[in-house]
Design a protein around this motif. Structure first.
Motif, PDB file in Angstrom:
ATOM      1  N   GLY A 241       0.826  -1.196   0.000  1.00 26.37           N
ATOM      2  CA  GLY A 241       0.000   0.000   0.000  1.00 26.37           C
ATOM      3  C   GLY A 241       0.855   1.239   0.000  1.00 26.37           C
ATOM      4  O   GLY A 241       2.050   1.205  -0.313  1.00 26.37           O
ATOM      5  N   GLY A 242       0.238   2.337   0.357  1.00 27.36           N
ATOM      6  CA  GLY A 242       0.981   3.572   0.415  1.00 27.36           C
ATOM      7  C   GLY A 242       0.099   4.728   0.856  1.00 27.36           C
ATOM      8  O   GLY A 242      -1.106   4.559   1.059  1.00 27.36           O
ATOM      9  N   TYR A 243       0.714   5.893   1.019  1.00 28.48           N
ATOM     10  CA  TYR A 243      -0.052   7.049   1.456  1.00 28.48           C
ATOM     11  C   TYR A 243       0.458   8.295   0.754  1.00 28.48           C
ATOM     12  O   TYR A 243       1.561   8.316   0.183  1.00 28.48           O
ATOM     13  N   ALA A 244      -0.374   9.313   0.766  1.00 23.57           N
ATOM     14  CA  ALA A 244      -0.120  10.518  -0.010  1.00 23.57           C
ATOM     15  C   ALA A 244       0.813  11.474   0.732  1.00 23.57           C
ATOM     16  O   ALA A 244       1.059  11.345   1.941  1.00 23.57           O
ATOM     17  N   GLU A 245       1.312  12.437   0.006  1.00 28.19           N
ATOM     18  CA  GLU A 245       2.133  13.477   0.617  1.00 28.19           C
ATOM     19  C   GLU A 245       1.296  14.261   1.635  1.00 28.19           C
ATOM     20  O   GLU A 245       0.110  14.505   1.427  1.00 28.19           O
ATOM     21  N   GLY A 246       1.938  14.629   2.731  1.00 29.11           N
ATOM     22  CA  GLY A 246       1.242  15.375   3.770  1.00 29.11           C
ATOM     23  C   GLY A 246       0.470  14.513   4.741  1.00 29.11           C
ATOM     24  O   GLY A 246      -0.160  15.029   5.664  1.00 29.11           O
ATOM     25  N   VAL A 247       0.485  13.198   4.531  1.00 26.60           N
ATOM     26  CA  VAL A 247      -0.201  12.267   5.425  1.00 26.60           C
ATOM     27  C   VAL A 247       0.837  11.671   6.371  1.00 26.60           C
ATOM     28  O   VAL A 247       1.929  11.264   5.945  1.00 26.60           O
ATOM     29  N   ASN A 248       0.519  11.603   7.646  1.00 24.68           N
ATOM     30  CA  ASN A 248       1.500  11.209   8.657  1.00 24.68           C
ATOM     31  C   ASN A 248       0.953  10.125   9.586  1.00 24.68           C
ATOM     32  O   ASN A 248      -0.246   9.867   9.630  1.00 24.68           O
ATOM     33  N   ASN A 249       1.879   9.533  10.330  1.00 27.75           N
ATOM     34  CA  ASN A 249       1.543   8.545  11.370  1.00 27.75           C
ATOM     35  C   ASN A 249       0.788   7.349  10.794  1.00 27.75           C
ATOM     36  O   ASN A 249      -0.186   6.879  11.375  1.00 27.75           O
ATOM     37  N   VAL A 250       1.269   6.857   9.656  1.00 21.82           N
ATOM     38  CA  VAL A 250       0.628   5.702   9.014  1.00 21.82           C
ATOM     39  C   VAL A 250       1.304   4.432   9.475  1.00 21.82           C
ATOM     40  O   VAL A 250       2.515   4.249   9.301  1.00 21.82           O
ATOM     41  N   GLN A 251       0.533   3.567  10.081  1.00 19.75           N
ATOM     42  CA  GLN A 251       1.018   2.246  10.487  1.00 19.75           C
ATOM     43  C   GLN A 251       0.032   1.195   9.998  1.00 19.75           C
ATOM     44  O   GLN A 251      -1.166   1.288  10.250  1.00 19.75           O
ATOM     45  N   PHE A 252       0.539   0.192   9.281  1.00 24.11           N
ATOM     46  CA  PHE A 252      -0.290  -0.930   8.862  1.00 24.11           C
ATOM     47  C   PHE A 252      -0.158  -2.040   9.897  1.00 24.11           C
ATOM     48  O   PHE A 252       0.946  -2.385  10.316  1.00 24.11           O
ATOM     49  N   GLY A 253      -1.288  -2.597  10.311  1.00 20.28           N
ATOM     50  CA  GLY A 253      -1.294  -3.591  11.367  1.00 20.28           C
ATOM     51  C   GLY A 253      -0.970  -4.997  10.895  1.00 20.28           C
ATOM     52  O   GLY A 253      -0.816  -5.266   9.704  1.00 20.28           O
ATOM     53  N   TRP A 254      -0.898  -5.902  11.834  1.00 21.88           N
ATOM     54  CA  TRP A 254      -0.567  -7.308  11.595  1.00 21.88           C
ATOM     55  C   TRP A 254      -1.508  -7.957  10.583  1.00 21.88           C
ATOM     56  O   TRP A 254      -1.154  -8.907   9.899  1.00 21.88           O
ATOM     57  N   ASN A 255      -2.747  -7.443  10.467  1.00 22.08           N
ATOM     58  CA  ASN A 255      -3.751  -8.036   9.590  1.00 22.08           C
ATOM     59  C   ASN A 255      -3.893  -7.272   8.281  1.00 22.08           C
ATOM     60  O   ASN A 255      -4.864  -7.460   7.551  1.00 22.08           O
ATOM     61  N   SER A 256      -2.969  -6.372   7.983  1.00 23.52           N
ATOM     62  CA  SER A 256      -2.870  -5.596   6.743  1.00 23.52           C
ATOM     63  C   SER A 256      -3.716  -4.336   6.724  1.00 23.52           C
ATOM     64  O   SER A 256      -3.663  -3.579   5.762  1.00 23.52           O
ATOM     65  N   VAL A 257      -4.511  -4.078   7.748  1.00 24.12           N
ATOM     66  CA  VAL A 257      -5.385  -2.904   7.769  1.00 24.12           C
ATOM     67  C   VAL A 257      -4.662  -1.743   8.460  1.00 24.12           C
ATOM     68  O   VAL A 257      -4.106  -1.908   9.540  1.00 24.12           O
ATOM     69  N   PRO A 258      -4.657  -0.564   7.859  1.00 16.54           N
ATOM     70  CA  PRO A 258      -4.035   0.584   8.525  1.00 16.54           C
ATOM     71  C   PRO A 258      -4.721   0.893   9.862  1.00 16.54           C
ATOM     72  O   PRO A 258      -5.930   0.686  10.020  1.00 16.54           O
TER      73      PRO A 258
END
Length: 547
Positions: A522-539
């Protein structure tokens, strides 16, 4: 005098001790995105702290026990709080539970935190859980997740039967009596089937499913927040007091028609975070996104299932053909060429990120590419009843599965010399309807995104007799018995040994053909912060901020 043992405090250290950072309700739409497209615009992105992400139109009304796929599960997990929640590593933490105490091997006392409310103002009390679980367990309600209540005293698949093992002690306390030991029962309680329901839900469950009232970090933005086949809009719940406090202003889940459309919107800044990358971009997305690209292990298993009743796939002939098909698939080549190394060929039916996983089970050689043995076994089956027709794998065309289905079928065709092809359904909903109604007459893609971080969750719900997600209607008494031995084991290591033994039966019978384990890409856009993907693949959506 009964010995009372506190359970949850040590749960993460025992059941998930070796979990590596890496899955839904359970779901078998784990590789898919969305069932329908949504228009995006600059106005939509002007919502400041509202996080936009990708998702899919739920298969069923948003009732916790009716939902066993990722589209609905992602929404319910945002809107509801259960007794337990799982952090990014899969460790269990109390959410609404004040305490979960084991009284004896089959009895638990559960106390919930005071002063909790649903978003309509109703209090969350002990009966909110007991009534919801009883509703989910009743045979006449035909809930997809009823299987999760099987271990509670009073459960019946055949007739409506109250869960006599549930007793409301007072407003904040209820007791659970199991009909047999279940070593990971406390760990299961973070799954959506165990969410509470307000009393008003039982007045009109259909209406509730269309506009659910939860008690979690987010709630519906209004009566028209769920725009079917377009998106669902959630805002923060000011009355939620748990640890998953949103750091943003809300969550909009867009139901994209394709992964390509979601990825294009990510590159254009029209969506903030996505948890799926189209096959066509797997070679380039990390370069496109830089440190905003995500590629990490997750508790996701992919397979395809051949119904037990399908012609040529019953009895000994069926076992030979399943084994031949499995050995006719060049998993290494497909995961390298189609998925650019973001999948790992499967060596069992679970996931490497789950404690107890093994890559050395007896019989696992059936998952290795062996064209000579595949041809031999297929010929043995032909001697019993000559093959005719085309072997097909059904799938939802809106989920990005075309390339790998074609590759698997080409491998089968080239190895066995038979006709093999895909059988695409336009949408995930149409596909799942035929699977659920048992009207599908071909093999079909399946998979599992874990509900909670335990080996049993990959086995019991999918392959135990009468289990709610046993879409192939597999049944083996010896397998069921080993699951039960695992459930009654004194510790996680012993339980996992029984679950590994159970898998060795699956490797002989192949009720599903294991393909590969998935990373979350996956990925996230510019200006987006504190993104963590969990053990089950869901952010972990509640942590994400932007701006």
């Amino acid at each position: 005098m009964k010995v009372r043992k506190a359970v949850l405090a040590g749960l993460a250290a025992t059941a998930v001790a070796s979990l590596v950072l890496a899955g839904c309700s359970s779901s078998d739409d784990t590789d898919s995105t969305p069932s329908s497209s949504a228009a995006t615009s600059g106005d939509a992105m002007a919502s400041g702290g509202v996080i936009r992400t990708n998702g899919s139109e739920p298969e069923n009304p948003l009732i916790p026990t009716a939902t066993n796929e990722t589209g609905g599960g992602k929404i319910l997990d945002a809107m509801f709080a259960g007794l337990v929640y799982y952090d990014g590593t899969g460790a269990a933490h109390n959410d609404l539970a004040e305490s979960i105490t084991q009284v004896d091997p089959t009895s638990y006392e559960i106390k919930i935190k005071p002063d909790q409310t649903f978003t309509n103002g109703e209090p969350v009390v002990a009966s909110s859980f007991v009534d919801a679980w009883n509703y989910g367990a009743l045979a006449s309600n035909a809930q997809n997740s009823s299987y999760f209540f099987e271990d509670i005293e009073g459960f019946s698949y055949e007739e409506d039967s109250e869960l006599t093992g549930l007793t409301v002690v007072d407003d904040l306390t209820f007791d659970v009596k199991l009909n047999k030991e279940a070593s990971d029962f406390p760990l299961r309680l973070g799954y959506s089937a165990f969410y509470p329901l307000p009393a008003s839900a039982f007045e009109d469950m259909d209406a509730f499913g269309a506009n659910p009232v939860g008690n979690g970090p987010y709630m519906l933005a209004g009566p028209d927040a769920w725009q079917h086949d377009v998106q669902i809009e959630l805002v923060t719940n000011p009355d939620y007091t748990g640890e998953r406090q949103p750091a943003n202003d809300g969550l909009t889940i867009v139901f994209y028609a394709t992964q390509d459309a979601a990825y294009a919107d990510l590159l254009a800044g029209q969506v903030d975070v996505i948890d799926g990358i189209p096959d066509s971009s797997l070679q380039t997305y990390e370069a496109d996104l830089g440190d905003r690209a995500v590629n990490q292990p997750a508790a996701i298993f992919q397979s395809f299932t051949i119904p037990q009743s399908l012609a040529h796939f019953e009895g000994e002939e069926g076992k030979l053909r399943r084994q031949a098909l499995s050995m006719a698939i060049n998993r290494d080549e497909i995961t390298d060429v189609i998925f650019n190394g973001t999948r790992t060929p499967a060596s069992d039916f679970t996931s490497p990120v789950i404690d107890g996983w093994s890559d050395s089970l007896d019989g696992a050689e059936v998952l290795a590419y062996n064209p000579d043995e595949a041809v031999k076994l297929w010929a043995e089956a032909d001697a019993m009843s000559p093959w005719e027709g085309t072997f097909q794998i059904a799938y939802n065309a809106d989920g990005g599965h075309d390339a790998w289905v074609d590759a698997v079928n080409n491998s089968i065709k080239n190895t066995l010399g038979i006709e093999a092809s895909g059988n695409p359904y336009p949408t995930f909903g149409e596909f799942r309807t035929d699977v659920t109604d048992r009207t599908i007459d071909t093999a079909f893609r399946t998979g599992w995104q874990a509900d909670y971080p335990g080996l049993f969750n990959f086995l019991g719900p999918l392959y135990a007799t009468n289990a709610g997600s046993n879409d192939g209607d597999y049944s083996n008494a010896d397998f069921d018995a080993l699951l039960q031995q695992g459930n009654t084991a004194a510790d996680a290591a012993t339980a996992n040994g029984f679950y590994q033994d159970a898998q060795e039966i699956l490797l002989q019978d192949l009720p599903a053909i294991p393909l590969w384990y998935s990373n979350v890409n996956g990925g996230y856009a510019e200006g987006v912060n504190n993104v963590q993907f969990g053990w089950n693949s869901v952010p972990l959506y509640y942590e994400i901020t932007k701006g």
